[in-house]
Design a protein around this motif. Structure first.
Motif, PDB file in Angstrom:
ATOM      1  N   ALA A  91       0.828  -1.205   0.000  1.00 24.65           N
ATOM      2  CA  ALA A  91       0.000   0.000   0.000  1.00 24.65           C
ATOM      3  C   ALA A  91       0.862   1.256   0.000  1.00 24.65           C
ATOM      4  N   PHE A  92       2.110   1.133   0.416  1.00 21.42           N
ATOM      5  CA  PHE A  92       2.999   2.284   0.487  1.00 21.42           C
ATOM      6  C   PHE A  92       4.169   2.091  -0.464  1.00 21.42           C
ATOM      7  N   SER A  93       4.642   3.212  -1.008  1.00 27.07           N
ATOM      8  CA  SER A  93       5.736   3.162  -1.958  1.00 27.07           C
ATOM      9  C   SER A  93       7.073   2.992  -1.250  1.00 27.07           C
ATOM     10  N   GLN A  94       8.013   2.371  -1.963  1.00 31.90           N
ATOM     11  CA  GLN A  94       9.409   2.391  -1.541  1.00 31.90           C
ATOM     12  C   GLN A  94      10.016   3.723  -1.977  1.00 31.90           C
ATOM     13  N   THR A  95      10.926   4.265  -1.189  1.00 31.06           N
ATOM     14  CA  THR A  95      11.619   5.492  -1.562  1.00 31.06           C
ATOM     15  C   THR A  95      13.109   5.225  -1.640  1.00 31.06           C
ATOM     16  N   TRP A  96      13.708   5.579  -2.786  1.00 30.81           N
ATOM     17  CA  TRP A  96      15.122   5.310  -3.023  1.00 30.81           C
ATOM     18  C   TRP A  96      15.784   6.557  -3.605  1.00 30.81           C
ATOM     19  N   GLU A  97      17.046   6.789  -3.207  1.00 27.78           N
ATOM     20  CA  GLU A  97      17.850   7.774  -3.917  1.00 27.78           C
ATOM     21  C   GLU A  97      18.318   7.164  -5.234  1.00 27.78           C
ATOM     22  N   ASN A 144      17.255  22.500 -12.640  1.00 31.14           N
ATOM     23  CA  ASN A 144      16.379  21.617 -13.422  1.00 31.14           C
ATOM     24  C   ASN A 144      16.616  20.161 -13.051  1.00 31.14           C
ATOM     25  N   TYR A 145      15.523  19.390 -13.115  1.00 30.91           N
ATOM     26  CA  TYR A 145      15.589  17.924 -13.044  1.00 30.91           C
ATOM     27  C   TYR A 145      14.872  17.401 -14.284  1.00 30.91           C
ATOM     28  N   ILE A 146      15.545  16.606 -15.067  1.00 26.70           N
ATOM     29  CA  ILE A 146      14.924  16.049 -16.270  1.00 26.70           C
ATOM     30  C   ILE A 146      15.097  14.517 -16.222  1.00 26.70           C
ATOM     31  N   TRP A 147      13.984  13.816 -16.075  1.00 21.60           N
ATOM     32  CA  TRP A 147      14.006  12.352 -16.011  1.00 21.60           C
ATOM     33  C   TRP A 147      13.746  11.756 -17.391  1.00 21.60           C
ATOM     34  N   SER A 148      14.223  10.564 -17.577  1.00 21.76           N
ATOM     35  CA  SER A 148      14.084   9.890 -18.868  1.00 21.76           C
ATOM     36  C   SER A 148      12.630   9.579 -19.214  1.00 21.76           C
ATOM     37  N   ASN A 149      11.738   9.593 -18.220  1.00 26.56           N
ATOM     38  CA  ASN A 149      10.318   9.371 -18.512  1.00 26.56           C
ATOM     39  C   ASN A 149       9.565  10.686 -18.714  1.00 26.56           C
ATOM     40  N   GLY A 150      10.314  11.804 -18.775  1.00 27.76           N
ATOM     41  CA  GLY A 150       9.705  13.087 -19.072  1.00 27.76           C
ATOM     42  C   GLY A 150       9.344  13.922 -17.865  1.00 27.76           C
ATOM     43  N   MET A 151       9.453  13.371 -16.659  1.00 32.80           N
ATOM     44  CA  MET A 151       9.115  14.123 -15.461  1.00 32.80           C
ATOM     45  C   MET A 151      10.191  15.172 -15.160  1.00 32.80           C
ATOM     46  N   LEU A 152       9.765  16.289 -14.518  1.00 34.93           N
ATOM     47  CA  LEU A 152      10.658  17.422 -14.279  1.00 34.93           C
ATOM     48  C   LEU A 152      10.788  17.757 -12.794  1.00 34.93           C
ATOM     49  N   SER A 153      10.424  16.845 -11.914  1.00 31.20           N
ATOM     50  CA  SER A 153      10.488  17.076 -10.474  1.00 31.20           C
ATOM     51  C   SER A 153      11.716  16.400  -9.877  1.00 31.20           C
ATOM     52  N   GLN A 154      12.020  16.735  -8.609  1.00 28.47           N
ATOM     53  CA  GLN A 154      13.168  16.120  -7.942  1.00 28.47           C
ATOM     54  C   GLN A 154      12.937  14.629  -7.706  1.00 28.47           C
ATOM     55  N   SER A 155      11.697  14.257  -7.453  1.00 25.35           N
ATOM     56  CA  SER A 155      11.338  12.852  -7.217  1.00 25.35           C
ATOM     57  C   SER A 155      10.280  12.418  -8.221  1.00 25.35           C
ATOM     58  N   ILE A 156      10.309  11.151  -8.553  1.00 19.90           N
ATOM     59  CA  ILE A 156       9.282  10.590  -9.435  1.00 19.90           C
ATOM     60  C   ILE A 156       8.712   9.328  -8.794  1.00 19.90           C
ATOM     61  N   ILE A 157       7.455   9.039  -9.100  1.00 21.40           N
ATOM     62  CA  ILE A 157       6.813   7.791  -8.693  1.00 21.40           C
ATOM     63  C   ILE A 157       6.614   6.944  -9.946  1.00 21.40           C
ATOM     64  N   ILE A 185      11.629   7.374  -6.712  1.00 26.17           N
ATOM     65  CA  ILE A 185      13.058   7.589  -6.943  1.00 26.17           C
ATOM     66  C   ILE A 185      13.318   9.088  -6.838  1.00 26.17           C
ATOM     67  N   THR A 186      14.290   9.461  -6.034  1.00 26.51           N
ATOM     68  CA  THR A 186      14.543  10.882  -5.806  1.00 26.51           C
ATOM     69  C   THR A 186      16.010  11.222  -6.034  1.00 26.51           C
ATOM     70  N   SER A 187      16.256  12.412  -6.528  1.00 28.69           N
ATOM     71  CA  SER A 187      17.623  12.910  -6.645  1.00 28.69           C
ATOM     72  C   SER A 187      18.057  13.471  -5.296  1.00 28.69           C
ATOM     73  N   PRO A 188      19.277  13.148  -4.849  1.00 29.56           N
ATOM     74  CA  PRO A 188      19.736  13.673  -3.554  1.00 29.56           C
ATOM     75  C   PRO A 188      20.139  15.136  -3.609  1.00 29.56           C
ATOM     76  N   ILE A 189      20.117  15.732  -4.797  1.00 29.40           N
ATOM     77  CA  ILE A 189      20.552  17.128  -4.967  1.00 29.40           C
ATOM     78  C   ILE A 189      19.340  18.040  -4.792  1.00 29.40           C
ATOM     79  N   ASP A 190      19.339  18.826  -3.731  1.00 29.11           N
ATOM     80  CA  ASP A 190      18.232  19.738  -3.458  1.00 29.11           C
ATOM     81  C   ASP A 190      18.420  21.062  -4.186  1.00 29.11           C
ATOM     82  N   ASN A 191      17.309  21.700  -4.492  1.00 31.18           N
ATOM     83  CA  ASN A 191      17.292  23.072  -5.024  1.00 31.18           C
ATOM     84  C   ASN A 191      18.092  23.224  -6.319  1.00 31.18           C
ATOM     85  N   ALA A 192      18.029  22.218  -7.157  1.00 32.72           N
ATOM     86  CA  ALA A 192      18.688  22.315  -8.462  1.00 32.72           C
ATOM     87  C   ALA A 192      17.863  23.189  -9.402  1.00 32.72           C
TER      88      ALA A 192
END
Length: 359
Positions: free
Chosen positions: A16-22, A46-59, A37-44
């Motif tokens: 019911a709950f997600s795993q969280t990984w750096e 830009n964040y550009i993920w291969s699935n198109g997401m632009l946030s520090q963390s993706i689900i 999945i989250t980037s350990p780098i705060d306050n960057a």
């Protein structure tokens, strides 16, 4: 002919709950289980993920092994990292239909260990094979513990004498002396009394061939690996006896200077591979120095080979089988009046294998 059946519905369940990984390294997940999945780098910038997401963390919730890459722009620098989400797929058995009160057999797959519940009606509570006899609707769950990908580098020795260290002496031409080893194909190449035992991986590859030391706890093989804290792991290896003497290797695992698991003897059958393993929880550790040592101090014999060293996270995934009792139907035709002594044939509307009549 038709039969009355019990219907078994298979369904995958997930946490019911997600795993969280750096981001970085491999993430082992059950099929259908969400992962953060989250980037350990705060306050960057830009964040550009291969699935198109632009946030520090993706689900993410992949159904097959998938690599996610993030490109981070921070203080004018571009930083790239990625994680492989490795999917563990388990199955509690195939759907089937049986009559109420009959026995249904299950064959679970995808894991190393299997635990079934609830126990009422089950033939076993552990193991990949099971059976149930019931005449009521019930759902059975199977916690299936599987291994993730091997995180050992060159565990099959196909790359040669690289990726690990040893306190034994490497000798590429001869294994006459104790406390020596060689990575090669045939043990007999390096000692005339050794046999031409093939490797475990393919039968034509390389293995670590060892003339055992007479001092216990000398490191035969070791490697430093990165691990996840508070996680269960399996550590395993294959070993075979390559010499004629009955004095067998007595191997044991060691992690971070601590001996773990029981001492394991190689088989007394020449050239017979046998596997030994132990389970270990990482506790607060984020890295581990894992080793294999020999506890045999005998000089004669004690000649063996290692292959396919394996170290992996253990992941428990749950699958279920829901059993529903089917209600049989039967129609014998309309009521009929006959004279005494006459015959009337009753013909069931549905063909079954067996019939039980009463008046």
């Amino acid at each position: 002919m038709k039969r009355l059946f019990l219907f078994v519905l298979l369904s995958f369940s997930f946490a019911a709950f997600s795993q969280t990984w750096e981001v970085g390294g491999t993430i082992t997940s059950c099929k259908g289980e969400p992962v953060i999945i989250t980037s350990p780098i705060d306050n960057a910038t830009n964040y550009i993920w291969s699935n198109g997401m632009l946030s520090q963390s993706i689900i993410v919730n992949p159904i097959e092994n998938t690599t996610y890459k993030v490109t981070v722009l921070y203080n004018g620098n571009i930083i790239i990292d990625s994680s492989l989400v490795y999917i563990v797929t388990v199955d509690a058995g195939e759907s089937d239909t049986i009559c109420g009160g009959e026995t249904r057999y299950f064959h679970a797959t995808g894991g190393l260990f299997y635990n079934w519940y609830p126990t009422e009606g089950l033939m076993f509570t552990e193991g990949e094979y099971n059976a149930v006899t019931t005449d009521t609707n019930v759902t059975y769950y199977c916690d299936i513990t599987a291994a993730g990908p091997n995180i050992i580098y060159n565990g099959d020795f196909e790359l040669g004498n690289v990726g690990f260290s040893s306190n034994y002496t490497y000798n590429s031409t001869s294994l006459y002396s104790e406390s020596t080893y060689m990575v090669g194909q045939s043990p007999q190449t390096y000692h005339p009394n050794f046999f031409t035992c093939p490797d475990h991986t393919s039968g034509a590859g390389k293995q670590m061939i060892v003339n055992g030391a007479v001092t216990p706890n000398i490191t035969i093989w070791q490697q430093t690996i990165q691990i996840v804290p508070n996680t269960d792991y399996i550590f395993s290896c294959w070993v075979q006896n390559v010499g004629p003497d009955a004095n067998l290797a007595q191997l044991q695992f060691r992690i971070n200077s601590n001996l773990i698991g029981p001492v394991f003897l190689s088989s007394d059958t020449i050239c017979h591979w046998s596997r030994f393993y132990t389970l270990w929880n990482s506790g607060t550790n984020s890295s581990a120095l894992i080793s294999i040592v020999n506890q045999n101090v005998g000089g004669g014999g004690n000649d063996f080979a290692l292959d396919d060293i394996f170290f992996s996270e253990l992941k428990t995934c749950t699958d279920s089988v829901s059993i529903t009792i089917a209600s049989p139907t039967m129609y014998l035709g309309p009521d009929t009046t006959i004279c005494e002594g006459q015959y009337f044939f009753l013909q069931p509307s549905e063909p079954y294998d067996e019939y039980y009549w009463s008046t």
